[in-house]
Every structure is written in C-alpha cells, then in structure tokens.
Design a protein around this motif. Sequence first.
Motif, mmCIF file in Angstrom:
data_model
loop_
_atom_site.group_PDB
_atom_site.id
_atom_site.type_symbol
_atom_site.label_atom_id
_atom_site.label_comp_id
_atom_site.label_asym_id
_atom_site.label_seq_id
_atom_site.Cartn_x
_atom_site.Cartn_y
_atom_site.Cartn_z
ATOM 1 N N PRO A 212 0.832 -1.196 0.000
ATOM 2 C CA PRO A 212 0.000 0.000 0.000
ATOM 3 C C PRO A 212 0.872 1.254 0.000
ATOM 4 O O PRO A 212 1.969 1.258 0.550
ATOM 5 N N ASN A 213 0.368 2.310 -0.616
ATOM 6 C CA ASN A 213 1.109 3.554 -0.734
ATOM 7 C C ASN A 213 0.357 4.642 0.026
ATOM 8 O O ASN A 213 -0.843 4.829 -0.174
ATOM 9 N N PHE A 214 1.074 5.347 0.890
ATOM 10 C CA PHE A 214 0.497 6.451 1.647
ATOM 11 C C PHE A 214 1.158 7.748 1.209
ATOM 12 O O PHE A 214 2.306 7.733 0.749
ATOM 13 N N ASN A 215 0.453 8.849 1.368
ATOM 14 C CA ASN A 215 1.059 10.153 1.090
ATOM 15 C C ASN A 215 2.247 10.356 2.012
ATOM 16 O O ASN A 215 2.291 9.821 3.110
ATOM 17 N N ALA A 216 3.180 11.180 1.578
ATOM 18 C CA ALA A 216 4.394 11.421 2.368
ATOM 19 C C ALA A 216 4.067 12.056 3.715
ATOM 20 O O ALA A 216 4.752 11.821 4.703
ATOM 21 N N ASP A 217 3.005 12.841 3.777
ATOM 22 C CA ASP A 217 2.657 13.517 5.027
ATOM 23 C C ASP A 217 1.471 12.867 5.735
ATOM 24 O O ASP A 217 0.926 13.432 6.673
ATOM 25 N N ALA A 218 1.081 11.669 5.317
ATOM 26 C CA ALA A 218 -0.074 10.990 5.927
ATOM 27 C C ALA A 218 0.223 10.628 7.375
ATOM 28 O O ALA A 218 1.282 10.126 7.704
ATOM 29 N N ARG A 219 -0.741 10.885 8.237
ATOM 30 C CA ARG A 219 -0.590 10.588 9.661
ATOM 31 C C ARG A 219 -1.437 9.383 10.086
ATOM 32 O O ARG A 219 -1.347 8.936 11.202
ATOM 33 N N ASN A 220 -2.267 8.867 9.190
ATOM 34 C CA ASN A 220 -3.195 7.792 9.546
ATOM 35 C C ASN A 220 -2.642 6.406 9.282
ATOM 36 O O ASN A 220 -3.382 5.445 9.216
ATOM 37 N N VAL A 221 -1.342 6.277 9.141
ATOM 38 C CA VAL A 221 -0.748 4.977 8.835
ATOM 39 C C VAL A 221 -0.975 3.999 9.995
ATOM 40 O O VAL A 221 -1.387 2.859 9.780
ATOM 41 N N GLU A 222 -0.703 4.443 11.218
ATOM 42 C CA GLU A 222 -0.891 3.572 12.381
ATOM 43 C C GLU A 222 -2.327 3.090 12.478
ATOM 44 O O GLU A 222 -2.577 1.901 12.687
ATOM 45 N N SER A 223 -3.270 4.011 12.333
ATOM 46 C CA SER A 223 -4.678 3.624 12.475
ATOM 47 C C SER A 223 -5.097 2.661 11.363
ATOM 48 O O SER A 223 -5.896 1.748 11.594
ATOM 49 N N VAL B 267 -9.170 -21.916 25.538
ATOM 50 C CA VAL B 267 -8.796 -20.594 25.043
ATOM 51 C C VAL B 267 -7.299 -20.407 25.239
ATOM 52 O O VAL B 267 -6.732 -20.774 26.256
ATOM 53 N N LEU B 268 -6.670 -19.822 24.236
ATOM 54 C CA LEU B 268 -5.254 -19.502 24.286
ATOM 55 C C LEU B 268 -5.098 -18.000 24.465
ATOM 56 O O LEU B 268 -5.977 -17.227 24.133
ATOM 57 N N SER B 269 -3.959 -17.613 24.984
ATOM 58 C CA SER B 269 -3.649 -16.183 25.093
ATOM 59 C C SER B 269 -2.176 -16.011 24.779
ATOM 60 O O SER B 269 -1.439 -16.971 24.645
ATOM 61 N N GLY B 270 -1.752 -14.773 24.663
ATOM 62 C CA GLY B 270 -0.347 -14.530 24.391
ATOM 63 C C GLY B 270 -0.099 -13.150 23.844
ATOM 64 O O GLY B 270 -0.863 -12.218 24.082
ATOM 65 N N ARG B 271 0.984 -13.056 23.086
ATOM 66 C CA ARG B 271 1.366 -11.784 22.479
ATOM 67 C C ARG B 271 2.052 -12.070 21.156
ATOM 68 O O ARG B 271 2.505 -13.176 20.912
ATOM 69 N N PHE B 272 2.129 -11.043 20.301
ATOM 70 C CA PHE B 272 2.857 -11.182 19.043
ATOM 71 C C PHE B 272 3.328 -9.813 18.572
ATOM 72 O O PHE B 272 2.841 -8.778 19.023
ATOM 73 N N SER B 273 4.305 -9.843 17.667
ATOM 74 C CA SER B 273 4.812 -8.636 17.023
ATOM 75 C C SER B 273 4.499 -8.741 15.543
ATOM 76 O O SER B 273 4.814 -9.745 14.906
ATOM 77 N N LEU B 274 3.883 -7.702 15.031
ATOM 78 C CA LEU B 274 3.504 -7.653 13.625
ATOM 79 C C LEU B 274 4.256 -6.514 12.965
ATOM 80 O O LEU B 274 4.268 -5.393 13.484
ATOM 81 N N LEU B 275 4.897 -6.788 11.839
ATOM 82 C CA LEU B 275 5.613 -5.757 11.099
ATOM 83 C C LEU B 275 4.826 -5.453 9.834
ATOM 84 O O LEU B 275 4.544 -6.360 9.050
ATOM 85 N N CYS B 276 4.483 -4.196 9.631
ATOM 86 C CA CYS B 276 3.700 -3.768 8.477
ATOM 87 C C CYS B 276 4.613 -3.003 7.521
ATOM 88 O O CYS B 276 5.298 -2.072 7.938
ATOM 89 N N ALA B 277 4.606 -3.379 6.260
ATOM 90 C CA ALA B 277 5.451 -2.719 5.257
ATOM 91 C C ALA B 277 4.567 -1.946 4.288
ATOM 92 O O ALA B 277 3.492 -2.408 3.904
ATOM 93 N N TYR B 278 5.041 -0.773 3.881
ATOM 94 C CA TYR B 278 4.306 0.086 2.958
ATOM 95 C C TYR B 278 5.274 1.069 2.330
ATOM 96 O O TYR B 278 6.438 1.150 2.708
ATOM 97 N N THR B 279 4.777 1.806 1.348
ATOM 98 C CA THR B 279 5.585 2.828 0.708
ATOM 99 C C THR B 279 4.930 4.195 0.914
ATOM 100 O O THR B 279 3.762 4.280 1.292
ATOM 101 N N ARG B 280 5.700 5.204 0.670
ATOM 102 C CA ARG B 280 5.202 6.577 0.705
ATOM 103 C C ARG B 280 5.265 7.124 -0.713
ATOM 104 O O ARG B 280 6.160 6.780 -1.470
#
Length: 180
Positions: A73-84, A161-174
């Motif tokens: 996905p491509n976001f504008n260079a000044d986009a602030r909504n990437v996290e959301s 039921v299981l529980s836990g934690r994970f790390s997710l890495l999201c890649a994108y372009t500007r």
Amino acid sequence: MKMTPREIALLLATMAAALFGITFVLIQRKIPEWRSIRQQQVEMHQQIERDRNMIGKRAGWLKQFEDLSSALPNFNADARNVESHWLRLMSNKAGTHGVTIKESDAGDERPMGDVYELPIECKSWEGTLSALTYFLFDLQAEGAMLDVRYLRVKPKPGKQVLSGRFSLLCAYTRSSQNNK
C-alpha cells in the motif's frame, strides 16, 4: 695476511649460512602474519565474486522489487493515519476469526530504503487455536506487507482458550512526490 681460496670459500659459506639463519629467524616471525594476509586476500576475492554475481542479477532484483512494491500500500508522504490503518486492519482480521486483541501499540515508523516498516506490538490477545490459525493465515495471505516476527502462545487453565502476544511488522511505501 693472505687468505687461501679454500679459506675464502669457507668464509663465504659461513657468511651464507649465517645470512640464511638470520633470514630464517626473521621470516619465522612473519609467517603467521603472511598466512593471515593470504586468508584475508582469499576472502576478499570470494566477496568480490559474490558482489559481481549480485550485480549481475541486479535487473532480476529490480524486477522482483517492483513486483513486490506494487503490492504494498502507498500512503502520502505527510499521511498521519498509517498507524490507524494497520491497527484497524489487524483488528478487523482478528475480529473476523474470533481472536480478541486486548492491548496493542504501534511503534515508530522505520524507513528501509524506499519501503517503510511499522512495528505493532500486540501485548495481549485471546482466542481458540483454530481462530488463531485462521487469523495468522489471513495475515500471511496479505503477502509481503504483513509479517509476524514474534508469537507467544499459552493456554488458559481449564479452558480451550489460548492467550499470548505477538509482534507484527507492516510494510508500505510513501508517495514519491514529497518523499525526501
């Protein structure tokens, strides 16, 4: 004092032996250093050959990069909504498969050349094994843009039921129009 030819020959032989002995002693000290330099030389030649092979494959790497980056996905260079965007995508996929995400935080955006990475730490989640499996499969189906780098799973006592934690890495372009 006059030296006979035999004495001159013995003197020359003695001087040659002494010179050879001194040279041998001096060389003995340098042999490990020379071996080390030779080993470094061999390693550098191998590295140069690997680099030449990589340079030769540049067109293929660029084509593969273009194919993969077009899927990002491509976001504008000044986009602030990437996290959301990424948090919402993760929550939607989790909700679709019955995984409850209780606590998650997005980290700082990291540029990696033309691609940006945003780490998301999910500190607490709950769900069944099948829900987790379908959720992770759905994340993996997104291709190169989502990558689970760390996953910890533990069972809840007396439940399925299981529980836990994970790390997710999201890649994108500007977008490149404002990109520096």
